[in-house]
Design a protein around this motif. Structure first.
Motif, short mmCIF file in Angstrom:
data_model
loop_
_atom_site.label_atom_id
_atom_site.label_comp_id
_atom_site.label_asym_id
_atom_site.label_seq_id
_atom_site.Cartn_x
_atom_site.Cartn_y
_atom_site.Cartn_z
N ALA A 40 0.82 -1.21 0.00
CA ALA A 40 0.00 0.00 0.00
C ALA A 40 0.85 1.26 0.00
O ALA A 40 0.31 2.37 -0.05
CB ALA A 40 -0.93 0.00 1.21
N VAL A 41 2.19 1.09 0.06
CA VAL A 41 3.10 2.24 0.11
C VAL A 41 4.05 2.12 -1.08
O VAL A 41 5.11 1.49 -0.97
CB VAL A 41 3.88 2.29 1.43
CG1 VAL A 41 4.75 3.54 1.49
CG2 VAL A 41 2.94 2.27 2.62
N PRO A 42 3.72 2.71 -2.22
CA PRO A 42 4.55 2.56 -3.42
C PRO A 42 5.99 3.00 -3.24
O PRO A 42 6.89 2.44 -3.87
CB PRO A 42 3.82 3.44 -4.45
CG PRO A 42 2.41 3.52 -3.97
CD PRO A 42 2.50 3.50 -2.48
N SER A 43 6.23 3.99 -2.37
CA SER A 43 7.61 4.48 -2.23
C SER A 43 8.52 3.41 -1.64
O SER A 43 9.74 3.43 -1.88
CB SER A 43 7.64 5.74 -1.36
OG SER A 43 7.28 5.45 -0.02
N GLN A 44 7.99 2.47 -0.87
CA GLN A 44 8.83 1.40 -0.32
C GLN A 44 9.32 0.48 -1.43
O GLN A 44 10.49 0.09 -1.47
CB GLN A 44 8.07 0.62 0.75
CG GLN A 44 7.79 1.42 2.01
CD GLN A 44 7.21 0.57 3.13
OE1 GLN A 44 7.12 -0.65 3.02
NE2 GLN A 44 6.83 1.21 4.22
N GLY A 90 11.24 3.55 11.62
CA GLY A 90 10.56 2.27 11.54
C GLY A 90 10.06 1.87 10.17
O GLY A 90 9.20 1.00 10.05
N VAL A 91 10.58 2.50 9.09
CA VAL A 91 10.15 2.11 7.74
C VAL A 91 11.19 1.23 7.05
O VAL A 91 11.04 0.89 5.88
CB VAL A 91 9.83 3.36 6.88
CG1 VAL A 91 8.66 4.13 7.45
CG2 VAL A 91 11.06 4.26 6.73
N GLY A 92 12.25 0.87 7.75
CA GLY A 92 13.22 -0.07 7.22
C GLY A 92 14.39 0.54 6.47
O GLY A 92 15.02 -0.15 5.66
N SER A 174 21.34 7.06 5.24
CA SER A 174 19.93 7.05 5.64
C SER A 174 19.73 8.07 6.75
O SER A 174 20.64 8.33 7.55
CB SER A 174 19.51 5.65 6.13
OG SER A 174 20.06 5.37 7.39
N SER A 175 18.54 8.65 6.79
CA SER A 175 18.26 9.68 7.79
C SER A 175 16.76 9.89 7.89
O SER A 175 16.00 9.50 7.00
CB SER A 175 18.95 11.00 7.43
OG SER A 175 18.66 12.00 8.38
N ASN A 176 16.35 10.52 8.99
CA ASN A 176 14.96 10.94 9.15
C ASN A 176 14.74 12.37 8.68
O ASN A 176 13.65 12.90 8.82
CB ASN A 176 14.55 10.86 10.64
CG ASN A 176 14.60 9.44 11.17
OD1 ASN A 176 14.20 8.51 10.48
ND2 ASN A 176 15.08 9.28 12.38
N VAL A 205 17.99 11.89 -3.51
CA VAL A 205 17.12 11.57 -2.39
C VAL A 205 16.05 10.57 -2.83
O VAL A 205 15.36 10.78 -3.82
CB VAL A 205 16.45 12.84 -1.83
CG1 VAL A 205 15.48 12.48 -0.70
CG2 VAL A 205 17.50 13.82 -1.34
N VAL A 206 15.91 9.49 -2.09
CA VAL A 206 14.87 8.49 -2.31
C VAL A 206 14.02 8.43 -1.05
O VAL A 206 14.52 8.11 0.04
CB VAL A 206 15.47 7.11 -2.62
CG1 VAL A 206 14.37 6.05 -2.71
CG2 VAL A 206 16.26 7.15 -3.93
N ARG A 207 12.75 8.75 -1.18
CA ARG A 207 11.84 8.80 -0.04
C ARG A 207 11.31 7.41 0.29
O ARG A 207 10.97 6.63 -0.60
CB ARG A 207 10.68 9.74 -0.36
CG ARG A 207 9.62 9.86 0.72
CD ARG A 207 10.12 10.62 1.92
NE ARG A 207 9.13 10.65 3.00
CZ ARG A 207 9.35 11.18 4.19
NH1 ARG A 207 10.51 11.75 4.45
NH2 ARG A 207 8.42 11.16 5.12
N VAL A 208 11.26 7.09 1.60
CA VAL A 208 10.69 5.82 2.08
C VAL A 208 9.57 6.17 3.06
O VAL A 208 9.84 6.58 4.19
CB VAL A 208 11.74 4.93 2.76
CG1 VAL A 208 11.15 3.55 3.02
CG2 VAL A 208 13.00 4.82 1.92
N ASP A 209 8.33 6.04 2.63
CA ASP A 209 7.18 6.36 3.48
C ASP A 209 6.70 5.11 4.21
O ASP A 209 7.21 4.00 3.99
CB ASP A 209 6.05 6.93 2.63
CG ASP A 209 6.45 8.23 1.95
OD1 ASP A 209 6.82 9.18 2.67
OD2 ASP A 209 6.42 8.27 0.70
N GLY A 210 5.69 5.28 5.05
CA GLY A 210 5.07 4.14 5.73
C GLY A 210 5.01 4.32 7.23
O GLY A 210 5.53 5.29 7.79
#
Length: 345
Positions: A40-44, A90-92, A174-176, A205-210
């Protein structure tokens, strides 16, 4: 009698600082295939593809094609660019960064994996020039928990990464926090905008949502363990027992880069009389300890206040909010492991 973390004072020789720069135990065997992307989270899904592509573009070749630094916004990084995984806790992201390290077709001795605080400490221990020489021997440097907490770090890291790039080292982080926002709310970032922008320009930059995978469908935090049980269950040479205040005071005397070695040989940590912290320096040291406990998969048995009340609302609303929330997330997961381990004794 159980041992105490407050009685430990690890002596880490400079030679070990580089040798220890590999994925920590929790991420020692991870892979892209083991990353559970939320459909459900395409960015992942996109982040996995981007990280795979980046890793595939790294080899142990001697020749390095020179080109401009890094482009922002490309869905998949091109050869010669750096990769920056940005997203909430917590999005890996660490899983993906460690998977990238493992997948890169480079001998282990030619690639490094470290936290941001370990990188800055290395420069302090070896000196800037020696650090450039030591890291330039590698084809890949992965930096987890990328953050800038003071202006000195901003200039140091910007210059260091520039020198490494000139020598053909590939960089992943990686960072928040988005690179252009590093330092926001912590120091007069506007005064160092040029350095921050120079740092930001080094990465795609590659965004990781979730949502936080550690707590999907689970309650926020387990109830604290009674202090009497915290003490009585602290059995074994590889189990530590500390009064919370004594440990917090001890951490102030140990450099944060040594918090990992502080946990050498520790199977489980017991803390009694945990209480809410309102002092920012003490809170930030606890954040680093939480990260190292999590890296090493060390369960925590804690008495006192619930760990989701470890930091005051004022701290959680400040410039380091993301760090505190990450620490609470990780400590909550480790405390569940701690309670479960008591039932298996």
């Amino acid at each position: 009698m159980p041992t105490s973390l407050a009685d430990r004072r690890p002596d880490v020789p400079a030679s070990r600082l580089v040798a220890d720069m590999v994925p920590p135990p929790r991420f020692r065997d991870v892979s892209f295939d083991g990353y559970r992307a939320d459909p459900a989270v395409p960015s992942q899904v996109a982040a996995v593809a981007a990280a795979r592509s980046f890793a595939a573009g790294i080899d142990d070749g001697v020749g390095v094609r020179r080109r401009g630094w890094f482009r922002r916004g490309a869905a998949v990084p091109e050869p010669g660019s750096g990769l920056y995984l940005d997203g909430g806790f917590g999005v890996g992201k660490t899983h993906l960064l460690a998977s990238l390290w493992h997948a890169a077709r480079v001998p282990a001795e030619r690639k490094l994996f470290c936290t941001f605080v370990e990188l800055t400490n290395l420069a302090g221990a070896l000196g800037f020039g020696a650090t450039v020489e030591a890291l330039s021997a590698h084809r890949l440097v992965c930096v987890d928990e990328f953050e800038l907490d003071d202006p000195g770090d901003t200039v140091l890291v910007s210059t260091l990464l520039g020198r490494l790039s000139e020598r053909g080292v590939r960089l992943a982080a990686s960072s928040n926090t988005l690179p252009g926002q590093l330092g926001a709310g912590r120091f007069a970032a506007a005064d160092f905008l040029r350095e921050i922008q120079r740092l930001a320009d080094r990465f795609t930059v590659v965004r990781v949502d979730g949502e936080d995978y550690r707590h999907r469908g689970l309650p926020s935090a387990p109830s604290p363990v009674p202090d009497a049980l915290v003490v009585s269950s602290a059995v074994g040479d590889d189990v530590t027992l500390d009064d919370f205040d004594a440990l917090a005071a001890h951490l102030a005397t140990v450099h944060p880069s040594r918090y990992g070695p502080l946990l050498d040989g520790v199977r489980r940590v017991h803390l009694r009389e945990v209480h809410t912290v309102d002092d920012q320096p003490a809170a930030l040291r606890l954040v680093v300890l939480a990260d190292r406990l999590y890296d090493r998969d060390v369960p925590v048995v804690a008495g006192g206040v619930p760990l989701d009340r470890l930091f005051t609302p004022e701290l959680l609303a400040g410039g380091y909010r993301k760090k505190y929330v990450r620490a609470v997330s990780r400590l909550t997961a480790l405390s569940r492991d701690g309670v479960a381990s008591l039932g298996s004794r």
